[in-house]
Motif scaffolding. Structure first.
Motif, mmCIF file in Angstrom:
data_model
loop_
_atom_site.group_PDB
_atom_site.id
_atom_site.type_symbol
_atom_site.label_atom_id
_atom_site.label_comp_id
_atom_site.label_asym_id
_atom_site.label_seq_id
_atom_site.Cartn_x
_atom_site.Cartn_y
_atom_site.Cartn_z
ATOM 1 N N MET A 162 0.845 -1.195 0.000
ATOM 2 C CA MET A 162 0.000 0.000 0.000
ATOM 3 C C MET A 162 0.881 1.247 0.000
ATOM 4 N N ALA A 163 0.444 2.257 -0.722
ATOM 5 C CA ALA A 163 1.204 3.497 -0.812
ATOM 6 C C ALA A 163 1.236 4.201 0.538
ATOM 7 N N PRO B 29 0.575 6.786 3.467
ATOM 8 C CA PRO B 29 -0.734 7.355 3.817
ATOM 9 C C PRO B 29 -0.807 8.857 3.587
ATOM 10 N N ALA C 94 -7.728 9.088 -0.935
ATOM 11 C CA ALA C 94 -7.038 7.876 -0.496
ATOM 12 C C ALA C 94 -7.609 6.642 -1.192
ATOM 13 N N ALA C 95 -8.924 6.616 -1.391
ATOM 14 C CA ALA C 95 -9.532 5.497 -2.108
ATOM 15 C C ALA C 95 -9.016 5.440 -3.541
ATOM 16 N N ASN D 250 -5.550 4.097 -3.410
ATOM 17 C CA ASN D 250 -5.447 2.804 -2.733
ATOM 18 C C ASN D 250 -4.493 2.890 -1.543
ATOM 19 N N THR D 251 -4.741 3.863 -0.688
ATOM 20 C CA THR D 251 -3.903 4.036 0.484
ATOM 21 C C THR D 251 -4.776 4.332 1.699
ATOM 22 N N SER D 252 -4.157 4.656 2.811
ATOM 23 C CA SER D 252 -4.863 4.866 4.072
ATOM 24 C C SER D 252 -4.703 6.305 4.542
ATOM 25 N N VAL E 108 -11.934 4.108 4.032
ATOM 26 C CA VAL E 108 -10.578 3.594 3.842
ATOM 27 C C VAL E 108 -9.960 3.384 5.221
ATOM 28 N N PRO E 109 -8.898 2.573 5.319
ATOM 29 C CA PRO E 109 -8.254 2.394 6.627
ATOM 30 C C PRO E 109 -7.774 3.728 7.184
ATOM 31 N N GLN F 125 -0.325 11.223 -10.041
ATOM 32 C CA GLN F 125 -0.964 10.171 -9.254
ATOM 33 C C GLN F 125 -2.313 10.624 -8.700
#
Length: 272
Positions: A1-2, A4, A26-27, A30-32, A74-75, A168
């Motif tokens: 995971m990238a 945060p 973040a979604a 694909n990160t927290s 997201v986390p 990104q």
């Protein structure tokens, strides 16, 4: 995971909007998230120096954080600190190594200029992370589908990770407009500015880059008008060290644009 995204919260409407924006971003990445609350500290709060910031008990803080994280898809990891804001932020950055710092911006028209400028200066100078400012009331799309990059003719150096960040963050088919704003008697050609941005690596991966030269007596106003005309969802600024370290930051273009922004602004710290 990238890495945060770090979000500062004081439980204000502006901070809540920044959290919602950061969660959507973040979604996309694909990160927290890391959500940081510093007790008795409010980013750009006009009451910061008046002693009127309400004191919340530990239970009230825990409840406020639980309410906000419950809506995040997201986390998210929560951090609470009692130190001064800059010290706490630096410590959390050192521990979590976030790629981006996200803050909400209230309606700063009613906030004194020195507070807006000093806070922006402190965050950029002390954290040396890309700073994403989300104005309260913004309806910008996430991920951004159109962005404006303000560029000039001067050489600039960016760490590779920071130079790659705009590509990104934006949607795959996003359109990037490179805006070069000059005073009326100067050339508004974008050729040199475009070359500088290519050399810095910030244009890598963009299939559509639209150059636009603008002549305006006030550069900051010209940037904002160009962003409006481009229907931008995000405004990209280069925060040069001479701006964030110098005593004249209060007159810098970066500070002026941030103060009056009505769409999200991403300030990228340059090493030059």
């Amino acid at each position: 995971m990238a890495a945060p995204l770090l979000v500062l919260t004081d439980f204000s409407p502006a901070a809540d909007q920044a959290l919602a924006y950061a969660a959507a971003l973040a979604a996309h990445l694909n990160t927290s998230l890391v959500l940081l609350h510093v007790r008795r500290t409010s980013w750009l709060d006009p009451e910061t120096f008046s002693g009127k910031i309400p004191h919340l008990s530990e239970g009230e803080i825990a409840a406020a954080l639980a309410l906000r994280t419950a809506a995040v898809q997201v986390p998210v990891r929560v951090e609470v600190a009692s130190a001064q804001m800059m010290q706490a932020t630096r410590e959390v950055i050192a521990h979590h190594q976030p790629q981006l710092l996200v803050v909400g911006k209230p309606d700063s028209e009613a906030i004194p200029d020195p507070l807006v400028h000093t806070t922006s200066l402190d965050l950029l100078r002390e954290c040396r992370l890309p700073l994403l400012i989300v104005p309260v009331g913004s309806t910008a799309a996430v991920p951004p589908r159109a962005a404006v990059l303000s560029a000039d003719d001067y050489p600039v150096q960016l760490p590779a990770a920071i130079a790659a960040l705009p590509r990104q963050l934006l949607a795959p088919d996003a359109v990037l407009t490179l805006v070069h704003v000059v005073e009326p008697e100067e050339s508004d050609s974008c050729a040199t500015a475009h070359t500088r941005m290519l050399q810095a690596g910030i244009l890598t991966g963009f299939e559509q880059v639209r150059p636009r030269g603008v002549r305006h007596l006030e550069v900051a106003v010209g940037i904002r008008e160009a962003a409006h005309d481009a229907q931008a969802d995000l405004l990209l600024l280069l925060a040069r060290r001479r701006s964030v370290l110098g005593s004249l930051f209060h007159r810098s273009i970066t500070a002026d644009v941030i103060r009056h922004a009505t769409l999200p602004v991403l300030a990228l710290p340059a090493t030059e």
